[in-house]
Design a protein around this motif. Structure first.
Motif, mmCIF file in Angstrom:
data_model
loop_
_atom_site.group_PDB
_atom_site.id
_atom_site.type_symbol
_atom_site.label_atom_id
_atom_site.label_comp_id
_atom_site.label_asym_id
_atom_site.label_seq_id
_atom_site.Cartn_x
_atom_site.Cartn_y
_atom_site.Cartn_z
ATOM 1 N N GLN A 42 54.849 53.596 -6.250
ATOM 2 C CA GLN A 42 54.909 55.057 -6.328
ATOM 3 C C GLN A 42 53.518 55.667 -6.468
ATOM 4 N N HIS A 43 53.399 56.893 -5.991
ATOM 5 C CA HIS A 43 52.159 57.661 -6.090
ATOM 6 C C HIS A 43 52.478 59.070 -6.575
ATOM 7 N N TYR A 44 51.659 59.563 -7.504
ATOM 8 C CA TYR A 44 51.829 60.892 -8.064
ATOM 9 C C TYR A 44 50.512 61.652 -7.954
ATOM 10 N N ILE A 45 50.609 62.968 -7.830
ATOM 11 C CA ILE A 45 49.423 63.820 -7.748
ATOM 12 C C ILE A 45 49.442 64.814 -8.903
ATOM 13 N N THR B 157 46.741 60.251 -8.436
ATOM 14 C CA THR B 157 45.564 61.003 -7.998
ATOM 15 C C THR B 157 45.358 62.174 -8.956
ATOM 16 N N SER C 152 45.848 64.564 -0.177
ATOM 17 C CA SER C 152 46.060 63.445 -1.096
ATOM 18 C C SER C 152 47.444 62.821 -0.971
ATOM 19 N N ILE C 153 48.332 63.487 -0.258
ATOM 20 C CA ILE C 153 49.716 63.010 -0.132
ATOM 21 C C ILE C 153 49.772 61.733 0.700
ATOM 22 N N LYS C 154 50.518 60.754 0.207
ATOM 23 C CA LYS C 154 50.687 59.461 0.874
ATOM 24 C C LYS C 154 52.160 59.259 1.217
ATOM 25 N N THR D 79 54.176 58.981 -1.944
ATOM 26 C CA THR D 79 54.023 59.990 -3.001
ATOM 27 C C THR D 79 55.394 60.518 -3.406
ATOM 28 N N LYS D 80 55.623 60.621 -4.698
ATOM 29 C CA LYS D 80 56.922 61.065 -5.217
ATOM 30 C C LYS D 80 56.883 62.459 -5.843
ATOM 31 N N LEU E 296 58.555 66.740 -1.489
ATOM 32 C CA LEU E 296 58.107 66.145 -2.738
ATOM 33 C C LEU E 296 58.668 66.901 -3.936
#
Length: 380
Positions: free
Chosen positions: A93-96, A120, A138-140, A143-144, A173
């Motif tokens: 998972q990825h968070y901004i 990020t 920055s979104i991948k 990204t969740k 998102l």
């Protein structure tokens, strides 16, 4: 006790007398458990909880069924972030988020990083502003969530939530916003938001109660519960409800909705007066954007003085802080001001003034006079 002038309303606000009066019967006369479904004591308590839920929902443009009561915004933020992490676990998972978020957000993400989550932390410019272009870049694919506070607790900066909402919607998102400082102070709404945390004690309600808004009727997931044991609050947060506190939060939300616009204009005028007086002192400067910010907040840097001594002397007559109440005991400079590029010495000698309903023009005049006197003493 002879208290100083209070200009630290971003740390906490006093319970309004009307709020306290509304709460009192729910400690004794109406003491029922809102989950007691078989007799009038429980029925009456449940009705009071639902009425409060409706008042809070009206303040933020939500449906009452979308609000989950918690012990405060920190718990609400933990439920939002960790609950979504658990929903997607064991996926990568990825968070901004942003470098200037409240510690409730930053520390929660730090704990998820230890579990392998990618986060990020968006940088900010000298005013504390993010770049929405950098946010979108920055979104991948994995990204969740985007987690961005509505308004900063130290500088009052208001983030461009309309643009952030569009980015979140475009990329499907989850958008979490810490709206603690904004709720009841400026108009906000949950349109385009999936998760929102607010707190009672920042808007003249009691401490120990908050809300997590959870968007319904949407394909994006809801957080899994962190506290289990009875299925209270639709299963999102088990535990006996704090009925007096919830009633108080509901009353505070109702009052905030009525007084928001007039109080915003009044405190903004007083803040301008405060800044005109203090910024006349040589070596002072405003931290943050002079335009897009909350109407009652001012963060000012004082050059050439030692931060702890400055704060100690000012607090003898005016109660202020050097940053978040959760971090104000630390001698380190504010992480918010550091992210904005302030040198450590200037960050430590910066003070947040936050005004509120009880602030008078005389308070402001007395504050200016005291700060001028302290600066003369410290500079010899």
């Amino acid at each position: 006790m002879n208290y100083p002038i209070y200009l630290d309303y971003n740390a906490t606000t006093p319970c309004l007398e009307e709020v306290v009066e509304t709460m009192l019967p729910w400690f004794g006369q109406h003491f029922g458990n809102a989950s007691s479904k078989s007799h009038p004591y429980g029925w009456v308590a449940e009705e009071a909880v639902e009425a409060a839920r409706e008042h809070i929902a009206n303040l933020i443009g939500a449906k009452s069924k979308e609000l989950i009561f918690t012990s405060g915004a920190t718990e609400a933020i933990n439920l939002a972030i960790k609950g979504i992490f658990e929903y997607y676990h064991p996926e990568h998972q990825h968070y901004i988020t942003c470098q200037t978020e409240h510690k409730a957000v930053l520390d929660t993400f730090k704990s998820l990083e230890k579990k392998g989550t990618e986060v990020t932390y968006l940088p900010v410019n000298q005013y504390g502003e993010i770049s929405v272009e950098e946010l979108e870049a920055s979104i991948k694919p994995y990204t969740k969530m985007i987690a961005l506070m509505w308004a900063n607790n130290e500088t009052g900066l208001i983030h461009p939530m309309d643009q952030v909402k569009k980015i979140a919607e475009k990329h499907h998102l989850i958008l979490l916003t810490d709206a603690v400082q904004a709720a009841g102070k400026i108009p906000i709404d949950v349109n385009g938001v999936h998760l929102m945390a607010i707190s009672a004690h920042k808007m003249y309600g009691p401490k120990g109660v908050g809300v997590l808004y959870i968007r319904h009727n949407h394909p994006l997931p809801k957080p899994l519960p962190l506290i289990e044991g009875g299925g209270h609050e639709k299963g999102f947060r088990s535990g006996t409800l704090n009925v007096p506190g919830i009633v108080g939060m509901g009353k505070a939300a109702e009052i905030a909705g009525r007084k928001m616009m007039s109080e915003s204009l009044r405190t903004e005028k007083l803040r301008e007066q405060l800044e005109q007086g203090i910024l006349m002192i040589p070596g002072t400067s405003l931290n943050g954007s002079p335009a897009s910010r909350l109407p009652h907040v001012s963060n000012i840097a004082f050059e050439g003085v030692e931060g702890e001594e400055l704060l100690r002397k000012i607090n003898k007559f005016v109660a202020v802080s050097s940053g978040s109440a959760c971090s104000s005991i630390s001698p380190k400079p504010s992480h918010v001001l550091t992210a904005m590029g302030l040198a450590s010495e200037l960050g430590r000698s910066s003070i947040r003034f936050s005004l509120g309903m009880n602030t008078s023009e005389q308070d402001i005049l007395n504050c200016i006079e005291h700060v001028q006197k302290v600066m003369q003493e410290l500079r010899g």
